[in-house]
Design an enzyme around this catalytic site. Structure first.
Site, short mmCIF file in Angstrom:
data_model
loop_
_atom_site.label_atom_id
_atom_site.label_comp_id
_atom_site.label_asym_id
_atom_site.label_seq_id
_atom_site.Cartn_x
_atom_site.Cartn_y
_atom_site.Cartn_z
N HIS A 105 0.82 -1.21 0.00
CA HIS A 105 0.00 0.00 0.00
C HIS A 105 0.86 1.26 0.00
O HIS A 105 0.47 2.29 -0.57
CB HIS A 105 -0.92 0.02 1.22
N GLU A 121 -8.77 -2.53 -1.93
CA GLU A 121 -8.76 -2.90 -3.34
C GLU A 121 -7.57 -3.77 -3.74
O GLU A 121 -7.67 -4.56 -4.68
CB GLU A 121 -8.78 -1.65 -4.21
N PHE A 122 -6.44 -3.66 -3.05
CA PHE A 122 -5.27 -4.42 -3.50
C PHE A 122 -5.41 -5.91 -3.24
O PHE A 122 -4.81 -6.72 -3.94
CB PHE A 122 -4.00 -3.84 -2.89
N GLY A 123 -6.21 -6.27 -2.24
CA GLY A 123 -6.49 -7.68 -2.04
C GLY A 123 -7.18 -8.28 -3.25
O GLY A 123 -6.82 -9.37 -3.72
#
Length: 342
Positions: free
Chosen positions: A66, A116-118
């Site tokens: 992140h 969102e990165f998951g």
């Protein structure tokens, strides 16, 4: 900031692995450095880098992936140290969910993620297993992945071995089910990264704040290093003091999360260059970083001698997995003995 206080925003609601930060406050280490520090918690962990990057808050905690993505989005933040090194992160599930160690078993399932990165990580993995992002349903859960699994809202969720797995294991025990009915498929292994460093938890700061306050930042890091030394030397006493400051920590589940986090605490707080290189390349693979992206970290605010890097990081990962299994079964405080270069 208009205040003379340093404002610090955590990556999550108060959590057992935040102990060094809160103990630096309660034991007066910040005060002895001449600092006033306001500790803040987020409503949504996805907002942390934006809030710090905008200058509304000076410093905070955030995971490595992140922190890199924040710079890519023109949020001026830099990592100035590490809190947790390489906590195992992956898809956490219960045995009766129909999910197995085979990634393809996620097909048709509801998978929860924090931010969102998951979802980006899981979407990227699908192409290696003959799937597409449409083969599973992504459900954004924020800080409620554990609750969503328990309620049956999702079949699995992205979580940490030292947090969500512990919460689910204790819930299983309360239902007279085996604690080891909770399982994890590690993202680093699925993605063949060679490290779980994308989720290392970092001390980050706003770049303008860093430039204007180098001595303050160095003093801040010295105080949290002192608190980290205390946690590592006297973990049981340190946790009791943390509970005194934050009574919400005083539960059996939080004690177990603290025990499972103990091995991940960074001893010297340094940013590990090798890890940053790996995660920067991973970010480029995920499409969130440009090809010429340069990682945003520094160790210049750490005023003590830093440990040498491990000579066997892959072996360390295997040994850490075994050590964490021991802690899960037996409890207590254990750390890995790492071989390092001279």
């Amino acid at each position: 900031m208009s205040t003379d206080k340093i404002t610090f925003l955590t990556n999550w609601h108060a959590t057992p692995y935040h102990a060094p930060l809160y103990l630096a406050q309660s034991k007066g280490y910040f005060k002895e450095e001449g600092l006033k520090v306001a500790l803040l918690e987020p409503n949504d962990p996805s907002d942390v880098t934006e809030i710090i990057g905008s200058g509304k808050v000076d410093m905070g905690f955030k995971a490595m992936i992140h922190t890199l993505a924040a710079k890519a989005r023109n949020f001026p933040v830099t990592s100035i140290g590490s809190l947790l090194d390489e906590p195992f992160t992956g898809v956490v599930y219960l045995k009766d969910s129909g999910i197995t160690e085979d990634f393809r078993s996620l097909k048709g399932k509801k998978i929860g993620y924090v931010g969102e990165f998951g979802k980006i990580q899981i979407d990227e993995l699908t192409k290696y297993y003959g799937m597409t992002a449409d083969d599973y349903t992504a459900v954004r859960c924020g800080m409620n992945v554990t609750k969503a699994i328990i309620r049956g809202d999702i079949d699995a969720g992205i979580g940490l071995e030292n947090v969500q797995m512990v919460e689910l294991a204790e819930w299983l025990a309360s239902q007279n089910r085996p604690r080891d009915d909770v399982q994890i498929v590690r993202i680093d292994q699925l993605a063949e990264l060679g490290c779980c460093c994308f989720c290392s938890i970092l001390y980050i700061a706003n770049d303008a704040f860093l430039a204007a306050n180098p001595e303050k930042v160095q003093k801040f890091m010295r105080a949290v290093k002192r608190a980290t030394d205390y946690v590592l030397a006297e973990p049981a006493a340190a946790f009791e003091e943390y509970v005194d400051m934050k009574p919400i920590m005083g539960t059996p589940v939080n004690r177990k999360i603290f025990e499972r986090s103990f091995a991940y605490f960074s001893r010297d707080l340094k940013n590990v260059s090798r890890d940053w290189a790996k995660v920067t390349n991973y970010g480029k693979r995920l499409g969130i970083l440009d090809a010429d992206f340069q990682p945003n970290y520094t160790n210049q605010y750490l005023s003590w001698t830093l440990d040498a890097d491990s000579t066997d990081p892959l072996g360390d990962q295997k040994r850490m997995a075994e050590l964490q299994k021991e802690v899960a079964c037996e409890g207590g405080f254990k750390r890995l003995q790492v071989a390092s270069s001279a």
